[in-house]
Design a protein around this motif. Structure first.
Motif, PDB file in Angstrom:
ATOM      1  N   ASP A  22     -16.008  15.680  20.193  1.00  0.00           N
ATOM      2  CA  ASP A  22     -16.622  14.380  19.934  1.00  0.00           C
ATOM      3  C   ASP A  22     -17.923  14.507  19.160  1.00  0.00           C
ATOM      4  OD1 ASP A  22     -18.634  13.746  22.829  1.00  0.00           O
ATOM      5  OD2 ASP A  22     -17.724  15.627  22.215  1.00  0.00           O
ATOM      6  N   ASP A  23     -18.413  15.690  19.029  1.00  0.00           N
ATOM      7  CA  ASP A  23     -19.665  15.897  18.307  1.00  0.00           C
ATOM      8  C   ASP A  23     -19.363  16.065  16.822  1.00  0.00           C
ATOM      9  OD1 ASP A  23     -22.239  18.506  18.510  1.00  0.00           O
ATOM     10  OD2 ASP A  23     -22.002  16.749  17.224  1.00  0.00           O
ATOM     11  N   PRO A  24     -19.773  15.130  16.021  1.00  0.00           N
ATOM     12  CA  PRO A  24     -19.410  15.215  14.602  1.00  0.00           C
ATOM     13  C   PRO A  24     -20.046  16.384  13.870  1.00  0.00           C
ATOM     14  CG  PRO A  24     -20.919  13.374  14.993  1.00  0.00           C
ATOM     15  CD  PRO A  24     -20.580  13.938  16.318  1.00  0.00           C
ATOM     16  N   THR A  25     -21.222  16.719  14.289  1.00  0.00           N
ATOM     17  CA  THR A  25     -21.893  17.846  13.631  1.00  0.00           C
ATOM     18  C   THR A  25     -21.088  19.116  13.849  1.00  0.00           C
ATOM     19  OG1 THR A  25     -23.988  16.808  14.225  1.00  0.00           O
ATOM     20  CG2 THR A  25     -24.079  19.075  13.436  1.00  0.00           C
ATOM     21  N   CYS A  26     -20.771  19.320  15.076  1.00  0.00           N
ATOM     22  CA  CYS A  26     -20.034  20.535  15.407  1.00  0.00           C
ATOM     23  C   CYS A  26     -18.677  20.542  14.727  1.00  0.00           C
ATOM     24  CB  CYS A  26     -19.877  20.598  16.922  1.00  0.00           C
ATOM     25  SG  CYS A  26     -19.030  22.058  17.449  1.00  0.00           S
ATOM     26  N   LEU A  28     -17.910  19.210  11.951  1.00  0.00           N
ATOM     27  CA  LEU A  28     -18.058  19.512  10.535  1.00  0.00           C
ATOM     28  C   LEU A  28     -18.293  21.001  10.315  1.00  0.00           C
ATOM     29  CD1 LEU A  28     -18.270  18.310   7.695  1.00  0.00           C
ATOM     30  CD2 LEU A  28     -20.702  18.030   8.062  1.00  0.00           C
ATOM     31  N   VAL A  29     -19.131  21.538  11.154  1.00  0.00           N
ATOM     32  CA  VAL A  29     -19.440  22.959  10.991  1.00  0.00           C
ATOM     33  C   VAL A  29     -18.196  23.810  11.248  1.00  0.00           C
ATOM     34  CG1 VAL A  29     -20.805  24.865  11.941  1.00  0.00           C
ATOM     35  CG2 VAL A  29     -21.861  22.641  11.595  1.00  0.00           C
ATOM     36  N   ARG A  32     -15.715  23.642   8.436  1.00  0.00           N
ATOM     37  CA  ARG A  32     -16.113  24.453   7.302  1.00  0.00           C
ATOM     38  C   ARG A  32     -15.827  25.923   7.565  1.00  0.00           C
ATOM     39  NH1 ARG A  32     -15.619  23.943   3.081  1.00  0.00           N
ATOM     40  NH2 ARG A  32     -15.795  26.025   2.260  1.00  0.00           N
ATOM     41  N   LYS A 116     -20.751  27.562  22.152  1.00  0.00           N
ATOM     42  CA  LYS A 116     -21.423  27.062  20.950  1.00  0.00           C
ATOM     43  C   LYS A 116     -22.816  27.651  20.898  1.00  0.00           C
ATOM     44  CE  LYS A 116     -19.247  22.507  20.863  1.00  0.00           C
ATOM     45  NZ  LYS A 116     -19.506  21.062  20.964  1.00  0.00           N
ATOM     46  N   PRO A 117     -23.314  27.909  19.764  1.00  0.00           N
ATOM     47  CA  PRO A 117     -22.693  27.706  18.469  1.00  0.00           C
ATOM     48  C   PRO A 117     -21.619  28.752  18.186  1.00  0.00           C
ATOM     49  CG  PRO A 117     -24.808  28.763  18.182  1.00  0.00           C
ATOM     50  CD  PRO A 117     -24.658  28.481  19.625  1.00  0.00           C
ATOM     51  N   VAL A 118     -20.547  28.272  17.664  1.00  0.00           N
ATOM     52  CA  VAL A 118     -19.446  29.181  17.404  1.00  0.00           C
ATOM     53  C   VAL A 118     -19.701  29.890  16.074  1.00  0.00           C
ATOM     54  CG1 VAL A 118     -16.975  29.325  17.007  1.00  0.00           C
ATOM     55  CG2 VAL A 118     -17.881  27.672  18.620  1.00  0.00           C
TER      56      VAL A 118
END
Lengths: 686, 192
Positions: A22-26, A28-29, A32, A116-118
């Motif tokens: 649900d975390d959009p930042t995560c 996206l990362v 990528r 996280k961070p993965v």
């Protein structure tokens, strides 16, 4: 990455990953990073939607990465459902590194748990989980039929254990076994071929019908007394082995246990629609079985009931199966409430629209399935949290569903009964694995467990497309992710190769018809080098006519399946083309399924070359054995996807490979009784 | 000062003051020609999301009876985001915050919320500056000595030593003057 490079055999390239967070930042990362790993990434911020997507397209993904804390569904719940319904490897992820939470993840069946961070390094290795899982599954299946004991020690608990051991015990042992298996060097096994397993049986796909039969048998015996052997006898499904039943029973027990726990504890926000063959049936069946046998754990039952009643929405969703089963139970007077029945912990399908595309499809496709549409399933994924789905509506729907279910149930039952004789067991395709990586084309389609090679009509006829179609016993469980509507649909249609569903999501579909694509996922990898995977599909492949295969990787897959049994000639074409695949299945050449194909793949008319494959061929994995190399379309695909037409997941093929091409096809497809999923396995490249 | 230089300096400063950690570096490395605006996107997303979460936290803590589970859930989410982005300070504050949540201490939570807010806004300010520089042409990969290598953006100039030359060739940059030994790569973005 160049396609050629991908084809060249980098196995994990193109692997289909679904990321749920649900975390959009995560998100996206991670996206990528995964793209940088050259995987095929799909992101989804909602767990419920992700579940829907999975149900619609089981073969569309090879591995799932999911966050633990999500608003609409608990990550562990998603993990369970995916494991039960689709049996895909799920990797958990969280910023929470507490040991107890990590432990919980592992216990729920997570293949891995990332903090996280993965980092990139961690993501680069996730393909191992896919491969490992497939490999183990194949092994299990292989042994299930022939060697009861040898392989069993690991993957599945002994049947006896099921009967007696508590869920916990079984659960723990199973899990530990599973984990152990994962940890052990599966790769080694793969490489060594499969010493013990004689033939890789394709994974059994537990279609709704089959599951219903299973549940009926369990009910009849009583949940405590239900031993695999007796269940098997009661079910009387040709091609189903005790191993299959044993492992399914184990899952079922786990599921029941979880339901009980959940109900006792917090109501699950989401009740995954039972649709997924596994999950759903369990849920619904669970009750039924329990109810029927009167053994429903009071706690669970109460919990369920509470849940059901309390949550109008979710509970209704009864996973198709449940409903039907419930209905039956209800009819029998076990459960007065429709809701109760439905509610089982399983995913509740919210009656609301069928989100599952599959569902509706399935019904029609499935011979018997009554329009499940009535069945809420739509929500399959959705049901989870009442809040999320319009629960409100559900109640209504559920009622409707109940009615429908009843009707359907009756219909279905009768309908399904006939159908049940399906071969499903044999046919069961590795469905899951096929999702595997889309080798370049995304062929994975073949995932259908039932790889009913579209080509060979005989097969299709013989094998009811994944059993799944068969009208779900009464329960509309549309969601049945297992077969996920997709299966059904495809299966019904089987006759045609799925076609490159590429879309990555389609993969599952695609294969359905065409071949029982080899075991899930793995086959898809392009691996050129993937030792094991590839071949799986290959096995069946032989049948593919060369022309067909070549065309598209995805298509070819479909085709290849079709061929399985059928055309030996094709094989040669295919095989010859493949010739490249060196040893293992295809990995090498594009299509070559290389996976495990035994080194010498040389196929001669496909069936034969594999020869070495068979025995020699990796047999261990499925892969090579049969096909040795499914001549993939030349694309590097071989990965083993099913779709590619080249190799069929070794699961299937492996055993079959023995006989010269013809044999394969025969064994696989020809026999009509698909019992050996292996045949179907080849979806990929051969 | 050239944009590249500015950027490099800014980022270096953020690392030095503990606002960013290695994870940010990973993000920088993930940016490549196929995803030329990756870092900008992530940073922007983080800023928006973080702000939203802080708002939610403030609302939750403003109630007479605080639902610590929900607060914890949000803090956890912020912790995850900040960890993914490399926002070290914010992440650490979140960890503290969670402890107060476990203890169900409203005061502790409120105080930590303030700290989180301060840290977050400090970081956000710097991120916004960074974004501006990006637009001007700064290279996101700059600013970190370890990121010296590797093609940046379209540059593909893997050899830092070549950079100055390239920069000059591109004609848009200050030339070698921009280059600082410490930052060998970044300039490639200039060309964008």
């Amino acid at each position: 990455m160049a396609v050629a490079e991908a084809r060249g055999g980098e196995f994990p390239v193109g692997m289909k990953v679904l990321v749920v967070d649900d975390d959009p930042t995560c998100l996206l990362v991670l996206k990528r990073m995964l793209l940088d790993c050259r995987y095929d990434v799909t992101t989804c911020p909602q767990a419920t939607r992700a579940l829907t997507m999975l149900r619609e397209n089981r073969r569309g993904f090879d591995v799932i990465i999911s966050d633990v804390h999500m608003p609409d569904m608990d990550g562990f719940r998603l993990l369970e459902l995916v494991g039960l319904e689709m049996d895909l490897p799920v990797i958990m992820m969280s910023a929470d590194s507490r040991t107890d939470i990590v432990m919980k993840g592992i216990k729920h069946g997570a293949c891995d748990y990332l903090i996280k961070p993965v980092r990139m390094e961690e993501l680069k290795n996730i393909w191992q989980h896919v491969v490992r899982k497939k490999f183990n599954e194949n092994k299990d299946h292989e042994h299930s039929g022939s060697l009861d004991d040898t392989d069993r020690n690991r993957p599945t608990n002994n049947d006896n254990e099921y009967a007696s051991s508590a869920n916990d015990g079984g659960d723990g042992s199973w899990k530990s076994q599973k984990k152990k298996r994962e940890k052990e060097d599966d790769e080694t096994d793969l490489e060594n071929g499969d010493p013990s397993s004689t033939s890789k049986k394709p994974r059994v796909v537990w279609s709704v019908e089959l599951h219903q039969q299973f549940v009926n048998a369990v009910n009849h015996l009583g949940i405590d007394k239900a031993v695999p052997k007796k269940i098997l006898e009661l079910m009387n499904v040709p091609g189903l082995t005790r191993e299959n039943v044993a492992s399914h029973l184990q899952k079922f027990r786990l599921y029941l246990k979880r339901i009980a726990q959940h109900h006792a504890g917090i109501p699950h926000p989401f009740v995954a629609p039972a649709s997924s063959a596994k999950v759903a049936p369990l849920g619904g069946l669970e009750f039924q079985a329990l109810a029927a046998s009167g053994q429903i754990p009071p706690q669970a039952l109460a919990a369920l009931q509470d849940e059901l009643l309390g949550r109008p929405t979710s509970s209704l969703a009864l996973p198709g199966r449940d409903q039907s089963s419930l209905r039956l139970a209800a009819i029998k007077g076990n459960k007065p409430h429709g809701e109760r029945e439905i509610a089982f912990g399983q995913p509740i399908y919210k009656c609301q629209n069928n989100t599952y595309g599959a569902f509706p499809q399935s019904s029609p496709a499935v011979g018997g399935l009554p329009s499940f549409a009535a069945w809420p399933n739509n929500k399959l994924g959705m049901t989870d949290s009442p809040s999320t789905l319009g629960n409100v509506g559900n109640s209504q729907n559920s009622n409707m569903l109940l009615h429908e279910l009843q009707q359907q149930t009756d219909t279905l039952l009768s309908g399904t009964l006939h159908n049940i004789d399906v071969k499903p067991s044999g046919v069961v395709m590795p469905s899951q694995s096929l999702n595997a990586f889309p080798a370049s084309e995304g062929i994975s389609p073949n995932q259908n467990p039932l790889i009913i090679p579209s080509q060979s009509p005989s097969f299709l006829a013989s094998i009811p497309p994944s059993m799944k179609h068969e009208p779900l016993l009464g329960s509309p469980s549309p969601s049945t992710s297992l077969l996920g509507g997709l299966d059904m649909v495809n299966q019904a249609s089987t006759s045609q190769p799925l076609i490159s569903s590429h879309g990555a999501n389609l993969p599952g579909l695609m294969n359905r018809s065409s071949n029982a694509m080899p075991s899930p996922g793995i086959s898809n990898f392009q691996s050129g080098n993937i030792p094991y995977v590839v071949n799986q599909n290959a096995i069946g492949v032989s049948s593919r006519p060369p022309g067909v295969l070549k065309t598209e990787s995805t298509d070819s897959l479909c085709r290849s399946y079709g061929y399985i049994g059928g055309n030996t000639s094709v094989d040669s074409g295919l095989l010859s083309s493949q010739s490249k695949n060196p040893q293992y299945g295809l990995l090498q050449s594009q299509n070559d399924v290389s996976g495990s194909w035994s080194p010498s793949q040389d196929f001669d008319s496909f069936g034969n070359s594999l020869g070495q494959g068979h025995p020699g061929s990796t047999s261990s994995n499925f892969q090579s054995s049969a096909l040795g190399k499914l001549p993939d379309q030349g694309r590097g695909r071989n990965y083993g996807f099913v779709g590619k037409g080249t190799c069929i997941p070794s699961r299937f093929a492996v055993d079959e490979v023995e006989s010269p091409t013809n044999n394969f096809s025969h064994s696989i497809g020809n026999s009509g009784d698909i019992v050996n999923p292996d045949i179907f396995g080849f979806s990929g490249q051969m | 000062m050239s944009a590249a230089n500015q950027l490099a300096a800014l980022i270096a400063n953020m690392f030095a003051t503990g606002l960013l950690d290695d994870q940010f570096q990973q993000l920088q490395m993930l940016q490549d020609p196929s995803a030329p605006n990756f870092v900008s996107e992530v940073v922007t997303l983080f800023c928006h999301d973080g702000e939203r979460i802080i708002g939610e936290l403030a609302k939750l803590l403003d109630k007479p009876t605080v639902d610590f589970d929900r607060v914890d859930a949000f803090v956890h989410q912020l912790k995850g985001s900040s960890a993914s982005v490399g926002a070290l300070k914010v992440k650490n504050t979140c960890i503290q915050f969670r402890e107060f949540c476990q203890q169900k201490s409203k005061d502790g939570c409120l105080k930590t919320l303030e700290t989180v807010r301060i840290n977050f806004y400090e970081l956000r300010g710097k991120f916004q500056t960074m974004l501006q520089i990006f637009q001007v042409g700064g290279d996101v990969r700059g600013g970190h000595p370890q990121l010296a290598m590797g093609p940046v953006g379209d540059a593909g100039a893997s050899d830092p030593r070549l950079f100055p030359q390239e920069v000059i060739q591109s004609g848009g940059i200050d030339g070698a003057a921009c280059w600082d030994d410490a930052y060998s790569t970044p300039l490639s973005e200039w060309r964008n």
